[in-house]
Scaffold this motif. Structure first.
Motif, short mmCIF file in Angstrom:
data_model
loop_
_atom_site.label_atom_id
_atom_site.label_comp_id
_atom_site.label_asym_id
_atom_site.label_seq_id
_atom_site.Cartn_x
_atom_site.Cartn_y
_atom_site.Cartn_z
N MET A 204 39.07 41.12 38.15
CA MET A 204 38.51 39.84 38.57
C MET A 204 37.73 39.98 39.87
SD MET A 204 41.68 37.22 37.66
CE MET A 204 40.78 35.74 38.16
N MET A 205 38.25 40.76 40.80
CA MET A 205 37.53 40.97 42.06
C MET A 205 36.29 41.82 41.85
SD MET A 205 40.56 41.38 44.95
CE MET A 205 41.51 42.61 44.01
N ARG B 114 33.61 39.82 40.56
CA ARG B 114 33.31 38.74 41.50
C ARG B 114 33.64 37.36 40.94
NH1 ARG B 114 27.53 40.78 44.19
NH2 ARG B 114 28.36 42.79 44.94
N VAL B 115 34.77 37.32 40.25
CA VAL B 115 35.27 36.04 39.76
C VAL B 115 36.03 35.37 40.90
CG1 VAL B 115 36.82 34.91 38.11
CG2 VAL B 115 35.44 36.87 37.40
N GLU B 116 35.75 34.11 41.13
CA GLU B 116 36.39 33.40 42.24
C GLU B 116 37.89 33.23 41.96
OE1 GLU B 116 35.92 29.23 44.79
OE2 GLU B 116 34.59 29.67 43.10
N LEU B 117 38.70 33.61 42.94
CA LEU B 117 40.15 33.48 42.83
C LEU B 117 40.57 32.14 43.43
CD1 LEU B 117 41.23 37.08 43.92
CD2 LEU B 117 40.84 36.23 41.61
N HIS B 118 41.29 31.35 42.62
CA HIS B 118 41.69 30.01 43.05
C HIS B 118 43.17 29.97 43.38
CE1 HIS B 118 37.78 28.39 41.81
NE2 HIS B 118 37.90 29.13 40.72
N TYR B 119 43.56 28.91 44.06
CA TYR B 119 44.96 28.76 44.46
C TYR B 119 45.88 28.63 43.25
CZ TYR B 119 44.85 23.82 43.21
OH TYR B 119 44.78 22.64 42.51
N ASN C 259 41.12 27.73 36.45
CA ASN C 259 41.35 26.94 37.65
C ASN C 259 41.90 25.55 37.33
OD1 ASN C 259 41.38 26.33 40.41
ND2 ASN C 259 39.28 25.53 40.38
N ASN D 26 33.24 35.78 31.04
CA ASN D 26 34.12 36.84 31.56
C ASN D 26 35.08 37.35 30.47
OD1 ASN D 26 33.05 36.58 34.23
ND2 ASN D 26 34.36 34.80 34.55
#
Length: 258
Positions: free
Chosen positions: A128-129, A132-137, A221, A62
């Motif tokens: 990021m969206m 399709r990058v996973e968004l973490h807490y 992450n 990415n």
């Protein structure tokens, strides 16, 4: 301390007006206006991604997001400190007419840069969206390195604003310094490609620590270490303390040099 807090609250409406003025002046006669705060980092990300992906072929997952996150941090520092440095000189006519706590001019410029940083952060989330990058807490923790960077930049801005009133050459020297600093901050390249001696120099750069903390929670992450956090707090605290000291020692003589 209570006196300073009361004084700040008294002039807070003025601070809001100064920030609004800075934003209006920056985008005056611009068709897209404030939308450029969102488009600028996106367009620059596209250019840098195309150039460096094909030229250097960095093996970074990415890579556009890697670049955009670096841009957000470095561009904020550059914008905030340059604007803070010019804040007193740029408000000379107002300072000569009425009494206003002079630090408000520096704070207003930093606040204006924070608005641009928020736009860059929004652009980062959109990319990021889109990828399709996973968004973490851990993204929630990004506020910590960002706040430390804001405090650090405020300290540098106060220091430069006080010095440049007497020594105007600093404005020209600082532009050269910012260019060198950009290459000593891992904005577009990974730390892994650097030789050991250069890696030590880059890690000594305070922006590197803030950037790596930011990327850890945004992209990797992972939570930054306690050591990195302590170093970041120390750097921000020292910067603000030195900036306030120099600014308050010299503010009474500003009027003589404007």
């Amino acid at each position: 301390m209570s006196t300073y807090i009361q004084n700040f609250l008294k002039f807070r409406p003025l601070l809001n007006e100064l920030v609004a003025r800075d934003i209006k002046i920056k985008y005056r006669r611009s068709i897209l206006g404030v939308l450029w705060t969102l488009l600028n980092p996106l367009l620059m990300m596209v250019v840098l991604s195309v150039v460096f992906t094909n030229l250097f072929k960095f093996d970074i997952e990415n890579f556009p997001i890697y670049i955009l996150s670096g841009q957000a941090i470095f561009n904020f520092y550059s914008d905030a400190t340059n604007n803070g440095m010019a804040s007193i000189l740029g408000s000379a006519s107002l300072i000569k007419k009425v009494y206003i706590p002079k630090y408000l001019f520096v704070v207003s410029r930093i606040c204006s840069s924070v608005i641009n940083l928020a736009a860059s952060f929004s652009a980062l989330l959109l990319v990021m969206m889109a990828m399709r990058v996973e968004l973490h807490y851990t993204i929630i923790l990004s506020i910590i390195p960002v706040l430390l960077l804001i405090v650090f930049s405020l300290g540098i801005g106060l220091l430069l604003a006080a010095l440049v009133v007497k020594f105007r050459d600093i404005m020209h020297l600082y532009s050269v310094f910012i260019t060198a600093l950009m290459y000593l901050t891992p904005v577009i390249y990974p730390m892994s490609i650097l030789p050991d001696w250069l890696s030590k120099i880059v890690r000594f750069n305070p922006l590197t620590n803030y950037l790596m903390m930011f990327r850890n929670v945004m992209l990797n992450n992972t939570v930054f270490g306690v050591g990195d956090l302590c170093i970041g707090i120390l750097e921000a605290g020292v910067s603000l303390a030195v900036g306030l000291f120099v600014f308050y020692r010299n503010q009474d003589t500003f009027i003589l040099n404007l």
